[in-house]
Write an enzyme that holds these catalytic residues in place. Structure first.
Site, PDB file in Angstrom:
ATOM      1  N   ARG A 170       0.864  -1.184   0.000  1.00 24.29           N
ATOM      2  CA  ARG A 170       0.000   0.000   0.000  1.00 24.29           C
ATOM      3  C   ARG A 170       0.900   1.232   0.000  1.00 24.29           C
ATOM      4  NH1 ARG A 170      -3.411  -2.888  -1.387  1.00 24.29           N
ATOM      5  NH2 ARG A 170      -5.474  -3.277  -0.500  1.00 24.29           N
ATOM      6  N   GLU A 200      -4.028   7.500  -4.151  1.00 25.85           N
ATOM      7  CA  GLU A 200      -4.447   7.024  -5.493  1.00 25.85           C
ATOM      8  C   GLU A 200      -5.785   7.616  -5.893  1.00 25.85           C
ATOM      9  OE1 GLU A 200      -4.368   2.783  -5.153  1.00 25.85           O
ATOM     10  OE2 GLU A 200      -2.236   2.752  -4.740  1.00 25.85           O
ATOM     11  N   HIS A 249      -1.821   0.501  -9.624  1.00 27.01           N
ATOM     12  CA  HIS A 249      -2.344  -0.456  -8.628  1.00 27.01           C
ATOM     13  C   HIS A 249      -3.037  -1.639  -9.335  1.00 27.01           C
ATOM     14  CE1 HIS A 249      -4.069  -0.862  -4.279  1.00 27.01           C
ATOM     15  NE2 HIS A 249      -3.862  -2.043  -4.828  1.00 27.01           N
TER      16      HIS A 249
HETATM   17  O1  GLV Z   1      -4.365  -4.329  -3.684  1.00 30.09           O
HETATM   18  C1  GLV Z   1      -5.069  -5.266  -3.822  1.00 30.09           C
HETATM   19  C2  GLV Z   1      -5.546  -6.093  -2.760  1.00 30.09           C
HETATM   20  O2  GLV Z   1      -5.327  -5.780  -1.577  1.00 30.09           O
HETATM   21  O3  GLV Z   1      -6.177  -7.124  -3.064  1.00 30.09           O
END
Ligand code: GLV
Length: 338
Positions: A255, A284, A302
């Protein structure tokens, strides 16, 4: 009044009336539900708050005594104490993600509401992406591609050398499901692996460092694979990045907010670290503009988990978790046991 005989029923014996299906609350439908078509609506009656004309609190009040399960994702509203208070009948939360930072886990624990997540279905794809980003930064794959497309090969000659992956010391922050897959892949490339985790792992032989700065000081590349929690927010700060050093590469598929983004951007801009491969960002979809000018930075929007294969596996595990819950069986991927 006599009960209706089966022949009077408006639906055939194999047809589910939507009102007979178990209810699942969805505050904002995860974008993935479109891909799954009616796979979910054939099995569950989806109560979609965002499609109701009622304000959210009134919508939740309507279902507050009946709905037992909720489906959510990282792109929907945060599942906080306020939301949970409005739905006291809730007994299960299923999230489409591996990450859990959009859910108030402490409150779920207090209320005894289990959370099921994507489990292991994304781990291999995310690990592939982490390795891809690392190779891209080290060997300048994207930058070399830009060089060729811009006609600079003919105009300026050969592109600067990249750096060899084999032999690199890789520090993995968070040796869970994803981190272990990253380690497995990079060992096969001839890298040596060390890690930092909440605790040393009993059955793991890789060297353990109790904090991220020490791990960085002993690594050529740091790969962030842990979840975002209050403990890991901004864990990778300027001090850690300086320990990684001028040639060091940071890769983040966890993250964005695990790294102090502003400090990382400054370190990259003045060459205090060697490069970055980033699939996730603090705010984001906003990405610091300074990064766009840096050839030693490779970015993704992402998407590390995004493959058709992982989406199918995710659909299956979400449906299986909901079905297990509604038939009083154990969940397949309980997230809070981890
Ligand atoms: O970032 C994606 C997830 O946490 O599945």
């Amino acid at each position: 009044m006599a009960a209706k005989s089966p022949s009077q029923a408006p639906h055939g014996p194999h047809e589910n009336r939507s009102s007979d299906l178990p209810e699942v609350l969805v505050l904002k439908p995860p974008p993935l539900l479109n891909i799954y078509g009616d796979d979910f609506s054939k099995k569950f009656r989806l109560l979609k708050a965002s499609e109701s004309p009622l304000p959210i609190d009134q919508f939740l009040a309507t279902h507050a005594r009946s709905v037992r399960a909720m489906l959510c994702s990282g792109t929907g509203p945060r599942i906080n104490a306020e939301i949970l208070r409005l739905v006291p009948s809730l007994e299960l939360i299923v999230t489409t993600s591996a990450g859990l930072n959009h859910i108030d886990l402490a409150e779920c624990r207090r209320l005894g509401i289990p959370v099921a997540n994507a489990g292991d279905v994304f781990s291999e794809d995310v690990a592939d992406m982490a390795v891809g980003l690392l190779i891209d930064v080290l060997r300048k794959v994207s930058a070399a591609d830009r060089y060729v497309r811009q006609g600079l090969w003919a105009a300026k000659g050969d592109y600067p050398l990249g750096s060899k992956l084999g032999g690199k010391r890789i520090g993995i922050v968070g040796l869970g499901r994803i981190g272990s897959q990253v380690a497995k892949r990079l060992e096969a490339f001839g890298c040596s692996i060390s890690y930092n985790s909440r605790k040393r792992k009993e059955f793991v032989s890789y060297p353990f460092y109790a904090n991220a700065r020490e791990l960085a000081a002993n690594s050529d590349a740091l790969i962030i694979c842990c979840g975002l929690t209050e403990q890991t927010r901004h864990m990778i700060n300027r001090e850690v990045l300086l320990a990684l050093g001028k040639e060091g590469v940071i890769v983040n598929i966890g993250r964005g907010a695990i790294i102090h983004e502003k400090e990382m951007v400054q370190c990259l801009a003045v060459g205090e670290i060697g490069g970055a491969g980033l699939d996730v960002f603090e705010n984001e979809p906003n990405v610091p503009k300074e990064l766009f000018a840096l050839d030693n930075v490779v970015m993704g929007p992402h998407v590390a988990v995004f493959t058709p294969e992982s989406f199918q596996a995710l659909r299956d595990i979400m449906i299986e978790n909901l079905e297990a819950f509604f038939s009083n069986k154990p969940l397949l991927s309980p997230a809070m046991d981890e």
